[in-house]
Write an enzyme that holds these catalytic residues in place. Sequence first.
Site, PDB file in Angstrom:
ATOM      1  N   GLU A 235    -108.935   3.034  12.554  1.00  0.00           N
ATOM      2  CA  GLU A 235    -108.160   2.398  13.621  1.00  0.00           C
ATOM      3  C   GLU A 235    -106.746   2.958  13.600  1.00  0.00           C
ATOM      4  O   GLU A 235    -106.085   2.939  12.549  1.00  0.00           O
ATOM      5  CB  GLU A 235    -108.131   0.873  13.396  1.00  0.00           C
ATOM      6  CG  GLU A 235    -109.507   0.238  13.575  1.00  0.00           C
ATOM      7  CD  GLU A 235    -109.612  -1.133  12.926  1.00  0.00           C
ATOM      8  OE1 GLU A 235    -108.572  -1.682  12.489  1.00  0.00           O
ATOM      9  OE2 GLU A 235    -110.737  -1.645  12.831  1.00  0.00           O
TER      10      GLU A 235
ATOM     11  N   GLU B 208    -114.436  -2.646  11.956  1.00  0.00           N
ATOM     12  CA  GLU B 208    -114.527  -2.098  10.595  1.00  0.00           C
ATOM     13  C   GLU B 208    -115.965  -1.794  10.199  1.00  0.00           C
ATOM     14  O   GLU B 208    -116.262  -0.805   9.524  1.00  0.00           O
ATOM     15  CB  GLU B 208    -113.907  -3.073   9.580  1.00  0.00           C
ATOM     16  CG  GLU B 208    -112.396  -3.076   9.568  1.00  0.00           C
ATOM     17  CD  GLU B 208    -111.781  -3.845  10.747  1.00  0.00           C
ATOM     18  OE1 GLU B 208    -112.508  -4.573  11.443  1.00  0.00           O
ATOM     19  OE2 GLU B 208    -110.566  -3.679  10.987  1.00  0.00           O
TER      20      GLU B 208
ATOM     21  N   HIS C 269    -103.284  -9.681   5.023  1.00  0.00           N
ATOM     22  CA  HIS C 269    -102.911  -8.274   4.954  1.00  0.00           C
ATOM     23  C   HIS C 269    -102.345  -7.926   3.574  1.00  0.00           C
ATOM     24  O   HIS C 269    -101.542  -7.008   3.439  1.00  0.00           O
ATOM     25  CB  HIS C 269    -101.863  -7.937   6.033  1.00  0.00           C
ATOM     26  CG  HIS C 269    -102.332  -8.197   7.424  1.00  0.00           C
ATOM     27  ND1 HIS C 269    -102.366  -9.458   7.963  1.00  0.00           N
ATOM     28  CD2 HIS C 269    -102.819  -7.355   8.381  1.00  0.00           C
ATOM     29  CE1 HIS C 269    -102.839  -9.395   9.202  1.00  0.00           C
ATOM     30  NE2 HIS C 269    -103.119  -8.129   9.489  1.00  0.00           N
TER      31      HIS C 269
END
Lengths: 441, 329
Positions: free
Chosen positions: B30, B61, B130
């Site tokens: 990505e 993903e 994250h």
Amino acid sequence: MAKEVIMPKVDMDQETGTVVEWRKKNGEHVTAGEIILVIETDKVAVDVESPGTGILEGIAAQPGDVIPIGTVIAYLLSEGEDLPGRQTSASNLDQETPVLKEEKTFRQPATPLAKNVAAAHGIDLKTVVPSGIGAKITKADVVAKLQGEYSEKTDRKVYASPAARRTGRENQVDLTRVEGSGPKGRIQATDVLTFLERQDRTELPVEPQSIGPEVIPLIGIRRTIAERMTANYQNIPHIKFTSRVIMTEFAAARIKLNERATRFDEQKISATAMLVKLVAATLARHPYLNSSLKENDILLHRDINIGVAVALENGLIVPVVKNADKKGFAEIAEEVNDLSTRARAGKLTNAEVKGGTFTISNLGPFGIEQFDAIINAPEAAILAVGATQFEAIPDDDGIIKSYPVMRMTLSADHRIVDGAVAARFMADLKTILEAPILTAY
Amino acid sequence: MVREITYLEAVREAMTQEMERDKRVFLIGEDVGKYGGAFQVSFGMLEKFGPERILDTPITELGIAGAATGAALIGMRPIAEIMFMDFTTLASEQLVNQAAKLRFMFGGRATVPMVLRTPAGSGTGAAEHHSQSFENWFVHVPGLKVVMPTTPYDVKGLLIESIRDDNPVIFIEHKLLYKTKGAVPEEPYTIPLGKADVKREGRDLTIVATSIMVQRSLEAAEQLAKDGIDVEVVDPRTLRPLDTETIVQSVKKTGKVLIVHEAVKTGGFGGELAAVIAESEAFGYLEAPIIRLAGREVPIPYNRELEYHAVPQVENIVEKVRELVGLKV
């Protein structure tokens, strides 16, 4: 329905049995009458037959375990059957099992083996700290108590780093002697090295590390011997008489007997066998030496049954030659050989070690010149026989000659045997040993 | 004088040099193309190699991992990038159940020569989704290799080796390491997988640390050295296969061991390391318990102060080493 295999009672005064070996394993199919295990009472080893047909399961006693009679030690199951939930003692026991009775009075639960070992050493189970499942005292606990490990090891379990333990092992340092400098007193490797250094510096002779004695529980035949020897030695007033016997004719007679035995291809006749016969013949004329004191009575035995002491690897046993006065040399020799061979193999039956009226212990083959023995109650006397060796003896004219000489010592129960009675027996025995032909008189 | 570049540049250089060397190598992920990657790792590579070899994908993903697995099966050597390691949960079906298994299922006649690169770790204020470190999830899967480089030198050599390896490799970078600089040779070179590196030699205590914790341990070691505490820092570099020998030898030398990683302590790789040490001959040389210093049992918080305290920092390492060396534990 599962069938119980119990520790059998094979002897009148038996309270426990020791498992010697299992001939069958868990899961094996056995048929009624098949030998499934061997046990040892305090006297003999006994083959135990299967009480039924089925699959052997749940063996609960290992070789060396001392088990009260009547205790369930395994089960016989039918195909697909499960073990019963818990093991209880057989309900159909009609004999008293004192150990089980005692169990009720013990506050502290303990395994049967632990109780036996404790009893054998006179340890009060209340003083033993249990480590077993459900706070049961195990044999290991009793042994630990015996070795005094409680104060040393269990109370002061060593707290040490793995490195300290390795260093200790490599340098044979007992870590209980090392002070720890780590957190909460943990012993570090450096503490062990410091300990070693200090030892070297003060030039202390490095003591061999005490690892304590090997502990052998006083059980089975060894315990029986210990108890009986103590009782007999303490209870019976022993008097002792030693005679010197010139064995020239005895030896000559033995040669003659063996020549004949060889010719007929029969077993050789040992000196012990001849002694049994000649002693038996003499006892026939001295009833008080062949007697027993039983409470208020002296029993003069009409049978003359001579016990012969046989040394075993772990003790001794006394098989009995029955009616020895009525048997010939050859027959006695054969019987003594057979009995002593089977005694060493642990294969004597109960009957073969019972009913003795007089005992002979011959340590001549070991080169012992002279010794005396402890009377084997309820017998009244025991004869300790030494080795035959050449000795220089002056004759009536003072001329010294060499003769094969044997010394024998009689221990007699002074409560029933007077000195003169014993002396007459010994004189008579000496005469017949020096001239064996007289047996045929 | 060897040239110094950043960790990020070393990753890019490794990819670039391998793509120049081998046409089968391509990058998929990505925003790896036009945008140059979320951390600018692949900046400029689209211009250099074109859209056929630098593939931007939709937000999928599972699709990235599946495409890479399939391409590898038919003879390509893909580099897949998952923007944050947190998202490998979505890719894990292809990684765990397909890529890791195929070689075994086809008796060695099929191979999956792919690398899945992904940045892990906290410290950027990117919060719960994250910032995570999932390396031990993949360590648990036979058939996958798991690499966690610490320095610019290691990341280049290990990435080239991983691209050339015939097995699927989970290549875990660290966001905070991207800007760190170090000496890196210009020419391509490889570092074997399964070979640990002693980043600092010492005699008092062994730290086994992974990823950014190697850097923090080295910093801690410098502080401790001023007090005469001599710390050895071992970087396994590859978690699977693991170089147990180097770790065991170090622990045998020092007798004390501190394990440091960023991932949550419970179920983390530190448990595996501790067990490997306890099972080895090093056990008999231990002078203290094996201690783990790792992430707290919480998701990484958004609040920067809380985030800071959620994972081991230099001062925590210093404190633990002092406890161990001073035999406080």
